[in-house]
Design a protein around this motif. Structure first.
Motif, PDB file in Angstrom:
ATOM      1  N   GLU A   7      52.930   3.512   5.251  1.00  0.00           N
ATOM      2  CA  GLU A   7      52.777   5.012   4.713  1.00  0.00           C
ATOM      3  C   GLU A   7      52.374   4.997   3.484  1.00  0.00           C
ATOM      4  OE1 GLU A   7      53.542   7.585   6.290  1.00  0.00           O
ATOM      5  OE2 GLU A   7      53.649   6.451   8.117  1.00  0.00           O
ATOM      6  N   TYR A   8      52.431   3.836   2.507  1.00  0.00           N
ATOM      7  CA  TYR A   8      52.004   4.028   1.265  1.00  0.00           C
ATOM      8  C   TYR A   8      50.460   3.787   1.382  1.00  0.00           C
ATOM      9  CZ  TYR A   8      50.752   2.915  -3.535  1.00  0.00           C
ATOM     10  OH  TYR A   8      50.464   2.649  -4.788  1.00  0.00           O
ATOM     11  N   LEU A   9      49.839   2.816   1.880  1.00  0.00           N
ATOM     12  CA  LEU A   9      48.630   2.609   2.221  1.00  0.00           C
ATOM     13  C   LEU A   9      47.986   4.072   2.933  1.00  0.00           C
ATOM     14  CD1 LEU A   9      48.538  -0.834   3.365  1.00  0.00           C
ATOM     15  CD2 LEU A   9      47.588   0.107   1.331  1.00  0.00           C
ATOM     16  N   ARG A  10      48.362   4.665   3.769  1.00  0.00           N
ATOM     17  CA  ARG A  10      47.728   5.835   4.476  1.00  0.00           C
ATOM     18  C   ARG A  10      47.651   7.002   3.328  1.00  0.00           C
ATOM     19  NH1 ARG A  10      51.378   7.749   9.352  1.00  0.00           N
ATOM     20  NH2 ARG A  10      49.806   9.368   9.348  1.00  0.00           N
ATOM     21  N   THR A  11      48.723   7.130   2.468  1.00  0.00           N
ATOM     22  CA  THR A  11      48.550   8.041   1.686  1.00  0.00           C
ATOM     23  C   THR A  11      47.619   7.812   0.620  1.00  0.00           C
ATOM     24  OG1 THR A  11      50.927   8.740   1.802  1.00  0.00           O
ATOM     25  CG2 THR A  11      49.998   9.341  -0.340  1.00  0.00           C
ATOM     26  N   LEU A  12      47.717   6.489   0.038  1.00  0.00           N
ATOM     27  CA  LEU A  12      46.637   6.153  -0.944  1.00  0.00           C
ATOM     28  C   LEU A  12      45.267   6.179  -0.224  1.00  0.00           C
ATOM     29  CD1 LEU A  12      45.967   4.264  -3.510  1.00  0.00           C
ATOM     30  CD2 LEU A  12      45.893   2.280  -1.711  1.00  0.00           C
ATOM     31  N   LEU A  13      45.317   5.989   1.004  1.00  0.00           N
ATOM     32  CA  LEU A  13      43.643   5.974   1.488  1.00  0.00           C
ATOM     33  C   LEU A  13      43.344   7.559   1.647  1.00  0.00           C
ATOM     34  CD1 LEU A  13      43.980   3.110   4.219  1.00  0.00           C
ATOM     35  CD2 LEU A  13      42.498   3.375   2.304  1.00  0.00           C
ATOM     36  N   LYS A  14      44.181   8.414   1.888  1.00  0.00           N
ATOM     37  CA  LYS A  14      43.955   9.563   2.137  1.00  0.00           C
ATOM     38  C   LYS A  14      43.494  10.427   0.836  1.00  0.00           C
ATOM     39  CE  LYS A  14      45.371  14.048   3.501  1.00  0.00           C
ATOM     40  NZ  LYS A  14      46.361  14.955   4.299  1.00  0.00           N
ATOM     41  N   GLU A  15      44.343   9.947  -0.502  1.00  0.00           N
ATOM     42  CA  GLU A  15      43.799  10.498  -1.654  1.00  0.00           C
ATOM     43  C   GLU A  15      42.604   9.805  -2.307  1.00  0.00           C
ATOM     44  OE1 GLU A  15      47.525   9.220  -3.936  1.00  0.00           O
ATOM     45  OE2 GLU A  15      48.687  10.843  -2.987  1.00  0.00           O
ATOM     46  N   ARG A  16      42.412   8.571  -2.234  1.00  0.00           N
ATOM     47  CA  ARG A  16      41.293   8.028  -2.602  1.00  0.00           C
ATOM     48  C   ARG A  16      40.007   8.206  -1.848  1.00  0.00           C
ATOM     49  NH1 ARG A  16      41.327   4.170  -7.035  1.00  0.00           N
ATOM     50  NH2 ARG A  16      43.107   4.373  -8.107  1.00  0.00           N
ATOM     51  N   SER A  17      40.025   8.076  -0.506  1.00  0.00           N
ATOM     52  CA  SER A  17      38.752   8.291   0.366  1.00  0.00           C
ATOM     53  C   SER A  17      38.613   9.411   1.200  1.00  0.00           C
ATOM     54  CB  SER A  17      38.667   7.051   1.103  1.00  0.00           C
ATOM     55  OG  SER A  17      39.667   6.666   2.091  1.00  0.00           O
ATOM     56  N   GLY A  18      39.708  10.259   1.468  1.00  0.00           N
ATOM     57  CA  GLY A  18      39.752  11.104   2.523  1.00  0.00           C
ATOM     58  C   GLY A  18      39.969  10.598   3.939  1.00  0.00           C
ATOM     59  N   LEU A  19      40.470   9.512   4.093  1.00  0.00           N
ATOM     60  CA  LEU A  19      40.386   8.629   5.238  1.00  0.00           C
ATOM     61  C   LEU A  19      41.742   8.997   5.713  1.00  0.00           C
ATOM     62  CD1 LEU A  19      39.504   6.686   7.402  1.00  0.00           C
ATOM     63  CD2 LEU A  19      40.472   4.802   5.861  1.00  0.00           C
ATOM     64  N   VAL A  20      41.927   9.606   6.808  1.00  0.00           N
ATOM     65  CA  VAL A  20      43.383   9.985   7.680  1.00  0.00           C
ATOM     66  C   VAL A  20      43.771   8.859   8.760  1.00  0.00           C
ATOM     67  CG1 VAL A  20      44.650  11.760   8.797  1.00  0.00           C
ATOM     68  CG2 VAL A  20      43.023  12.326   6.864  1.00  0.00           C
ATOM     69  N   LEU A  21      44.519   8.144   8.680  1.00  0.00           N
ATOM     70  CA  LEU A  21      45.087   7.485   9.474  1.00  0.00           C
ATOM     71  C   LEU A  21      46.237   7.623  10.236  1.00  0.00           C
ATOM     72  CD1 LEU A  21      44.801   3.976   7.601  1.00  0.00           C
ATOM     73  CD2 LEU A  21      43.268   4.749   9.325  1.00  0.00           C
ATOM     74  N   SER A  22      46.272   7.825  11.611  1.00  0.00           N
ATOM     75  CA  SER A  22      47.396   8.144  12.350  1.00  0.00           C
ATOM     76  C   SER A  22      48.336   7.158  12.331  1.00  0.00           C
ATOM     77  CB  SER A  22      46.763   8.860  13.834  1.00  0.00           C
ATOM     78  OG  SER A  22      46.490   7.381  14.311  1.00  0.00           O
TER      79      SER A  22
END
Length: 121
Positions: A7-22
């Motif tokens: 969950e931490y990585l999902r949030t980080l990736l969305k904030e930093r790159s816009g990548l949304v992981l299900s």
């Protein structure tokens, strides 16, 4: 990797790159980060997450880079380019040829023959 780490990585990736992981993409995160775990010399992804939380920017950037697709193929979507080449370009070329053939609809004035320059009788 714990669910909290994911969950931490999902949030980080969305904030930093816009990548949304299900929620079901944990396998993707693991497969892309395991080479980074080896390179960083840590015991696992959880330790990598701890380094990110500790503010190690190099690790954060490396994680984001590892998770994003950094290669793009401009012509990967073949259909739009085929349509452009086979339909749109021929129509544009035909319209251009028609304009040349029939003129633009704007009368042309020959130099030296305009009404302004004609002598008064």
């Amino acid at each position: 990797m714990t669910p909290q780490d994911y969950e931490y990585l999902r949030t980080l990736l969305k904030e930093r790159s816009g990548l949304v992981l299900s929620a079901d993409k944990q396998y993707l995160v693991e497969s892309r980060l395991l080479p980074l775990v080896r390179k960083a010399g840590v015991s696992g992804i959880s330790e990598l997450v701890q380094k990110i939380k500790a503010g190690v920017e190099k690790v954060t950037v490396d994680v984001v880079e590892a998770m994003t697709t950094n290669e793009t193929f401009f012509f990967r979507d073949k259909l739009p380019f085929d349509h452009f080449r086979e339909v749109i370009v021929p129509k544009l070329m035909a319209a251009r040829a028609a304009r040349r053939r029939y003129g633009s609809g704007v009368p042309r004035v020959q130099p030296g023959r305009s009404l302004i320059r004609s002598p008064c009788a």
